[in-house]
Write an enzyme that holds these catalytic residues in place. Structure first.
Site, mmCIF file in Angstrom:
data_model
loop_
_atom_site.group_PDB
_atom_site.id
_atom_site.type_symbol
_atom_site.label_atom_id
_atom_site.label_comp_id
_atom_site.label_asym_id
_atom_site.label_seq_id
_atom_site.Cartn_x
_atom_site.Cartn_y
_atom_site.Cartn_z
ATOM 1 C CB CYS A 357 -0.947 -0.019 1.197
ATOM 2 S SG CYS A 357 -0.093 -0.176 2.776
ATOM 3 C CG LEU A 358 4.620 1.379 1.512
ATOM 4 C CD1 LEU A 358 6.096 1.374 1.879
ATOM 5 C CD2 LEU A 358 3.817 2.098 2.575
ATOM 6 C CB CYS A 359 2.479 6.275 -2.922
ATOM 7 S SG CYS A 359 1.955 6.971 -4.474
ATOM 8 C CB THR A 360 7.453 3.643 -3.762
ATOM 9 O OG1 THR A 360 8.594 3.071 -4.431
ATOM 10 C CG2 THR A 360 7.218 2.865 -2.488
#
Ligand code: PLP
Length: 408
Positions: A357-360
């Site tokens: 769920c991390l934006c990377t």
């Protein structure tokens, strides 16, 4: 090793992966929130038993707790292994809190803070010194406290261990004192009245070759035999290191523990027992003891298809299980074993990527996996999560809540 082999090791119940004796969805309800790490006591015990069965009885087993410092797990292992190896002041506190005798705790690692050295001397922990400076700090703490320290020398050997995932010996190193310097350092210790009990040689981590490990152990003992003549008293402590690896990716084969054990029997009988009769040989392991007993469990938050690629977006990610994302020092990213834990007995029916769920884009837990069709709410499990998981991951990255850990 394939994911199915990991499923077989844990077992299944009611069509789900069994962890700590429970179906995974029931365990998730008991833990109360996802994501979480779960460590299976039964598998931990099996692993320690397998080591005891394979290794010569005179070998002491040390748990290198940096692999997993969860206090309940360390307590569990303190009752089942012979020693604990720590690499920080906090780890030393956790180890002492288990009630294990301080003389059975060893303290390794470069850059030990003078305060940590003083705590170790005051506690009676065995300090594995890694430099001349550390020796002088031990002497200073010992003078100030009026307590004789317990000291071994960590040696940087003249050889490297081939095939190690992480090299920690041979050539220039921040670890240990170069072998050729050790006789001079021992004279300095003797001049200061410091009793050095023996040596620690840890040359590499994550090795899957029994042959290479055996060769490293033979070279280590030969080196210690040479250095022993420079000690005033007999060698009483002989830490052979460890480095036993586990199969993280599909093409890895498990270590042949029987072969490692057979070579160690020969080494003990032929060299250690006759020539170093007072030495207690130690094998020091982190990941091999705890790595395979742990799972990282996440829940599917979203399922989306982008230009033909199916993504399962889960509520965990690289901020908890960095290694599975391929960002913990791996040269090439390969998938860790990943399954849909509440559909553990279903056959694969689609290709999907599991992303966190991390934006990377680095937050990839599984690339193009063959999985049964997973729905929102399903539980995605990453195996091989018992070692270097939570505490080796950047938990503050993106500011998500810390995951729970359960020993089950
Ligand atoms: C990290 C470390 C270990 C444990 O390594 P594993 O690969 O987890 O077995 C053992 N000894 C020392 C000195 C270490 O630094």
């Amino acid at each position: 090793m394939r994911a199915e082999e990991h499923v077989a090791a844990f077992g299944t119940v009611a069509g789900e992966l069994r962890v700590g004796g429970k179906p995974l969805s029931l365990l998730a309800a008991a833990v109360g929130s996802t994501p979480f790490f779960a460590y299976d006591r039964g598998l931990l015990d099996q692993r320690v038993d397998a080591l005891r069965a394979a290794l010569p009885p005179s070998i002491e087993l040390s748990y290198a707790m940096k692999a997993n410092p969860m206090p309940a797990l360390v307590q569990h292992l303190a009752l089942r292994t012979d020693r604990i190896d720590v690499a920080s002041a906090l780890e030393m506190r956790t180890a002492l809190d288990t009630g294990l005798d301080a003389s059975r705790i060893s303290f390794a690692g470069p850059g030990k803070h003078p305060d940590a050295i003083a705590r170790a001397v005051a506690s009676g922990v065995l300090i594995e010194v890694e430099s001349r400076t550390e020796i002088d700090r031990v002497l200073a703490a010992s003078d100030a406290l009026g307590v004789a320290p317990s000291v071994a020398i960590r040696v940087n050997p003249p050889f490297a261990v081939r095939g190690s995932g992480m090299r920690m010996g041979g050539g220039p190193q921040q670890f240990g004192i170069d072998a050729e310097e050790v006789p001079r350092v021992l004279r300095h210790c003797a001049g200061a009245g410091m009793d050095v009990v023996g040596f620690h040689v840890f040359a590499g981590s994550q090795n899957l070759s029994a042959e290479i490990l055996a060769e490293a152990q033979r070279s280590t003992v030969a080196l210690v035999l040479e250095l022993a003549s420079a000690l005033e008293r007999p060698v009483r402590y002989l830490n052979l290191g460890g480095g036993f690896g586990i199969p993280y990716v599909e093409r890895d084969r498990p270590l042949d523990l029987a072969a490692v054990g057979a070579a160690l029997h020969t080494l003990v009988d032929d060299v250690i027992a006759p020539h170093l009769p007072e030495a207690a040989p130690v094998i020091e392991l982190g990941r091999y003891i705890v790595g395979e007993c742990g799972v990282y469990v996440t829940r599917v938050l979203d399922r989306k298809v982008s230009r033909g690629t199916t993504y399962l977006v889960v509520d965990g990610g690289m901020h908890h299980q960095l290694a599975a994302s391929g960002n913990l020092g791996q040269a090439i990213r390969r998938n860790y074993p990943v399954i849909v834990g509440n559909r553990a007995e279903r056959a694969a029916s689609e290709t999907a990527s599991v992303v966190g769920c991390l934006c990377t884009p680095l937050d990839l837990l599984g690339d193009a996996l063959e999985l049964p069709r997973a729905e929102i709410g399903d539980l995605v499990v990453v195996f091989q999560a018992g070692a270097y998981g939570l505490t080796a991951s950047p938990t503050a990255f993106l500011g998500h809540a810390a995951p729970m850990e359960a020993l089950v």
